[in-house]
Write an enzyme that holds these catalytic residues in place. Structure first.
Site, PDB file in Angstrom:
ATOM      1  N   LYS A 187      15.329  72.339  65.743  1.00  0.00           N
ATOM      2  CA  LYS A 187      16.518  71.760  65.101  1.00  0.00           C
ATOM      3  C   LYS A 187      16.937  72.625  63.907  1.00  0.00           C
ATOM      4  O   LYS A 187      16.335  73.647  63.629  1.00  0.00           O
ATOM      5  CB  LYS A 187      16.247  70.320  64.675  1.00  0.00           C
ATOM      6  CG  LYS A 187      15.466  69.484  65.662  1.00  0.00           C
ATOM      7  CD  LYS A 187      16.125  69.323  67.032  1.00  0.00           C
ATOM      8  CE  LYS A 187      15.287  68.358  67.871  1.00  0.00           C
ATOM      9  NZ  LYS A 187      15.646  68.291  69.280  1.00  0.00           N
TER      10      LYS A 187
HETATM   11  C1  PLP Z   1      14.733  67.011  69.849  1.00  0.00           C
HETATM   12  C2  PLP Z   1      15.347  65.770  70.317  1.00  0.00           C
HETATM   13  C3  PLP Z   1      14.670  64.548  70.298  1.00  0.00           C
HETATM   14  C4  PLP Z   1      13.206  64.445  69.962  1.00  0.00           C
HETATM   15  O1  PLP Z   1      12.916  64.820  68.656  1.00  0.00           O
HETATM   16  P1  PLP Z   1      11.368  64.931  68.197  1.00  0.00           P
HETATM   17  O2  PLP Z   1      11.456  65.056  66.713  1.00  0.00           O
HETATM   18  O3  PLP Z   1      10.821  66.143  68.867  1.00  0.00           O
HETATM   19  O4  PLP Z   1      10.681  63.688  68.626  1.00  0.00           O
HETATM   20  C5  PLP Z   1      15.355  63.406  70.656  1.00  0.00           C
HETATM   21  N1  PLP Z   1      16.638  63.452  71.027  1.00  0.00           N
HETATM   22  C6  PLP Z   1      17.326  64.608  71.082  1.00  0.00           C
HETATM   23  C7  PLP Z   1      18.767  64.588  71.471  1.00  0.00           C
HETATM   24  C8  PLP Z   1      16.702  65.803  70.735  1.00  0.00           C
HETATM   25  O5  PLP Z   1      17.392  66.952  70.818  1.00  0.00           O
END
Ligand code: PLP
Length: 401
Positions: free
Chosen positions: A190
């Site tokens: 992210k």
């Molecule tokens: C990355 C992601 C998640 C999960 O996030 P984590 O912090 O890895 O649990 C959930 N939804 C979307 C749309 C994502 O891109």
């Protein structure tokens, strides 16, 4: 030349400041859910303009708690998209509830709000929307349907820290939230990262209180309170809780990352503009565009290949030139983990004869997965490297098409 060159799909932007912050937390002697977490929550809430922010272990656990808070129970249905990272749909199943998949809009890769109403049934308990790849979904239209049916809206904002939406004439940050609860991720893929980590934002003090109990085993008295108490206190466990804590080491890093966020988003927006300029005349290629009420943080830059163009062939050619790409966002309904029972794809469960893998009611979701690829986009990529990516990509698309 291509031998030594390797351009990754993404790379976190961290440095001495984050390393020092982690050290500060470690040396302080308080390493989980302590003062750094509290400070990170306050700074995060201030940044997005939320009343409350509660830090948790990741975005998946944030989504789980958000669904529990709005009352999702076993046997309920939650309307969402299949075209997302699988954690979105999984979080619904953690509650014993059933994801009802609605198709996406091809240009934004976000839920198509005009399809939501038809998916609402007697068992619908909530709507879980995604700001896919950082692009805000059409919250105005979604909330309009949701409010008519009295359904809570949860925003999966895993990718959308720093994205903005035009709200009553003002640009506001995703996460205020505009729905009922927003959930963020700090995974390294992210825009900012704490290694792993998540955040819940809401305007509802009761839900915020619930999140804080659930994330720490349902324990009535937090460690920080017992630590500071002048009298002996015993905690109690009035409900089933979880261990969804964030550590102070992570939070300390997150606070530094938050300081970089404005600069990161500005850089990413510039890079997206450069891709737009460099690729707009490739025949048949469809570039992502922002609706005029949305400002993306461009967590990912996703382009749709011309029809005759083979996805794997293009990706391989890019890899041969030292450039990592990824295919379009996955579809949960096509994964084996979802081949378990008759599934509901935008129609009431009882009428649904589809098995997930053969679902033909999510054509745009499936096309987006098959026809799109993600190009490298990260803070440290140089303009020269980006020029190289665009050049190689455009040449291969033309060649293969
Ligand atoms: C990355 C992601 C998640 C999960 O996030 P984590 O912090 O890895 O649990 C959930 N939804 C979307 C749309 C994502 O891109």
């Amino acid at each position: 030349m291509s031998e030594q060159r390797h351009i990754p799909i993404s790379k976190p932007w961290m440095g001495e400041a984050e390393a020092d912050a982690a050290k500060r937390a470690i040396m302080s002697g308080w390493v989980t859910q302590g003062p750094e977490v509290t400070a990170f929550e306050q700074e995060f809430a201030a940044y997005v303009g939320a009343n409350y922010a509660c830090a948790v272990s990741n975005c998946t656990t944030a989504l789980h708690l958000a669904l529990l808070a709005v009352g999702v129970k076993p046997g309920d249905e939650v309307i969402t998209v299949s075209h997302s990272y699988i954690a979105t749909a999984n979080s619904i199943r953690y509650c014993g509830a059933i994801p009802v998949f609605v198709d996406i809009e091809p240009h934004t890769y976000n839920i198509n709000p005009t399809l939501i109403e038809a998916a609402i049934g007697n068992r619908t308990r909530a709507i879980l929307v995604v700001h896919q790849m950082g692009m805000p979904c059409d919250l105005k239209a979604i909330l309009d349907v949701a409010r008519r049916y009295n359904l809570p809206v949860i925003e999966d904002a895993a990718c959308a820290i720093g994205s903005e939406i035009l709200w009553d004439g003002e640009w506001e940050k995703i996460g205020k939230p505009h729905g009922d609860i927003a959930c963020f991720s700090f995974h390294p893929r992210k825009v900012i990262t704490t290694g792993d980590g998540g955040m819940l934002t809401t305007s509802n003090p009761e839900w915020d209180r619930q999140f804080r109990l659930w994330r720490q085993h349902g324990m009535s008295v937090p460690d920080t309170v017992r630590h500071g108490a002048k009298q002996v206190i015993f905690e109690s466990y009035p409900m089933l809780g979880y261990n969804y804590r964030m550590t102070d080491i992570q939070a300390a890093v997150g606070r530094e990352q938050l300081k970089r966020l404005l600069e990161i988003v500005a850089r990413r927006r510039l890079l997206a503009e450069r891709y737009q300029d460099q690729l707009s005349d490739v025949p048949g290629l469809k570039l992502p565009t922002e609706p005029n009420w949305a400002k993306s943080n461009w967590q990912s830059y996703c382009v749709r290949l011309p029809e005759q163009c083979d996805q794997v062939q293009v990706m391989q050619a890019m890899l041969d030139a030292g450039i990592s790409t990824r295919r379009g966002i996955m579809c949960a309904h096509r994964e084996e983990a979802y081949q378990i029972e008759a599934w509901s794809c935008g129609i009431a469960l009882a009428e649904c004869q589809h098995e997930l893998g053969r679902c033909d009611r999510l054509p745009e979701s499936e096309l987006a997965q098959e026809r799109s690829i993600l190009l490298p986009l990260f803070h440290q990529i140089t303009e020269k490297e980006q020029d190289y990516v665009s050049k190689i990509f455009a040449a291969n698309v033309k060649l293969i098409a």
